[in-house]
Design an enzyme around this catalytic site. Structure first.
Site: not given
Ligand code: MG
Length: 449
Positions: A97, A235, A237, A239
């Site tokens: 992340s 961010d 990744d 999400d």
């Protein structure tokens, strides 16, 4: 026995906590947990260690009898989408992340596309630590197939919104997984796109992956210099989404969450979910449109579980992890950005016009040192002590630490899960009152040691 899973899947420093052996074992344990059959979708972010960990995870899954659909570099929410779309048994995303480049990890999704709850993680963990995984015979070993999910994923996301105007947007992907989707998706919706840090690069030369205001200075500058309508940051990744106004300032995560939450309330009594650490601006704005706010533990898995339980129409955290259950039970940074554009389009406003009329709240945070072995003893007394300290308390929420509500604010006391601290957050309508609440709480905590 150590813990494999933390608050967001398995995560840690590559070469220390996260090793090829660990990830292969996790693949084997997951295959056994799934009954040594079925399909698992595997995605990865752009980190330098993601290729090797992907290979290890896939090896473990194949040797345990599962088939694998390999998605390559995709945002985490695309794994959730692919699991549902392909009716796979599970999904796995190799990502850390927003953590620095030397970290990596694995996040698991169930067949409905929701992140594994701690209950499911515990079951995989038991197989892993007991080395109780089953290795299938040569004729039952699984197969792997490459799959480009991105066109379907972009099509599905674009189908979720209606945007009629041509917006000029700057999107900062931080060289992470959003790079492979966000600029293309926005262009497909008719936006004029300026992309920043949108070449996948595991050394992350553009900026650190956490989309915090100090890391988005360049994005703010480019929004201003290009006179764009909106800045969007993700961010590592994708999400999560963070919004920059057309004036070039990073919008408060609490305020954008409040606007989106109230926008998602379609009829009186609709429930939206947020976490105990979110600002009261959410309650105030949602109440104005007849909605109801339910608060849950910090973390997107808790938000998703509560959405399920309550049949909520929306859920989100101030960090920009937003869940739109009509699309997915996983946080969707890309859809979040589209929904902000749709909101601006439908209202004919600029984002600053949405943010400026919001009521002012002031939030203060402090942490006090507390040794690990004293945490639970102190936390057990917090509620009683604070209610005694604050005669004006009107309610206590204990879903995650202790939150005491007042008519004009609240205070939250939580033990850190990873560090020897107790964290205190106070919010009120004026800075002075927030300070007063914070000081009184810290005073009471110090007396308890
Ligand atoms: Mg993330």
């Amino acid at each position: 026995m150590g813990r494999l899973f933390g608050t967001s899947g398995v995560r840690g420093l590559v070469g220390e906590r996260i090793t090829p052996e660990l990830v292969m074992g996790l693949g084997q344990a997951l295959a056994s947990f799934l009954g040594n059959s079925g399909t698992v979708v595997v995605g990865k972010d752009t980190r330098t260690s993601s290729d090797v960990l992907e290979s290890c995870l896939i090896s473990g899954l194949l040797s345990g009898g599962c088939d694998v659909k390999r998605l390559g570099v995709v945002p985490t929410p695309a794994v959730s989408f692919a699991v549902r779309n392909l009716r796979a048994k599970a999904g796995a995303m190799i990502t850390a992340s927003h953590n620095p480049p030397e970290y990596n990890g694995v996040k698991l999704f169930d067949g409905s596309g929701m992140a594994y709850t701690s209950l499911l993680e515990d079951r995989v963990e038991r197989i892993y630590f007991g080395k109780k995984w089953h290795q299938v015979s040569w004729d039952e070993i699984g197969g792997v197939e490459d799959l480009d999910i991105i066109p379907d994923y972009i099509g599905a996301l674009a189908g979720m919104v209606e945007i009629s105007k041509e917006y000029k947007v700057v999107v900062d992907c931080g060289n992470g997984a959003a790079s492979v989707v966000a600029p293309r998706l926005l262009r497909e919706l008719g936006c004029k796109v300026v992309s920043l840090n949108s070449q996948p690069d595991g050394l992350f030369p553009g900026r650190p992956l956490e989309p915090s205001p100090e890391n988005l200075v360049e994005l703010c500058r480019v929004v201003r210099s290009t006179e764009s309508d909106l800045g969007i940051a993700h961010d590592g990744d994708a999400d999560r989404v963070v919004i920059v106004s057309e004036k070039g300032s990073v919008a408060s995560g609490d305020e954008v969450l409040a606007i989106m939450a109230s926008n998602q309330v379609a009829k009186k009594g609709d429930v939206i979910v947020t976490t105990v650490d979110a600002s009261n601006v959410v309650d105030e704005v949602v109440a104005d449109v007849g909605g109801k706010v339910v608060r849950t533990k910090v973390g997107d898995v808790s938000v998703a579980a509560e959405i399920n339980r309550r049949g909520a129409v929306f859920g989100g955290e101030p960090c920009g992890a937003w869940i739109f259950p009509s699309f997915s039970m996983a946080p969707e940074g890309l859809l979040g950005a589209l929904k902000v554009l749709e909101l601006l389009d439908a209202s004919g406003t600029k984002i600053s016009q949405q943010l400026e009329p919001l009521p002012d709240y002031f939030m203060l945070r402090e942490k006090i040192a507390c040794p690990e072995d004293r945490k639970s003893k102190i936390m057990a007394q917090v509620s009683k002590r604070l209610v005694k300290e604050f005669s004006e308390a009107i309610g206590v929420i204990k879903v995650d630490g202790v939150r005491v509500n007042f008519l004009d604010g609240w205070v939250l006391v939580r033990a850190s899960g990873t560090e020897p601290y107790i964290r205190v957050t106070a919010e009120a309508r004026t800075p002075g009152r927030a300070e007063e609440i914070l000081k009184a709480t810290i005073g009471a905590l110090k007396k308890m040691r």
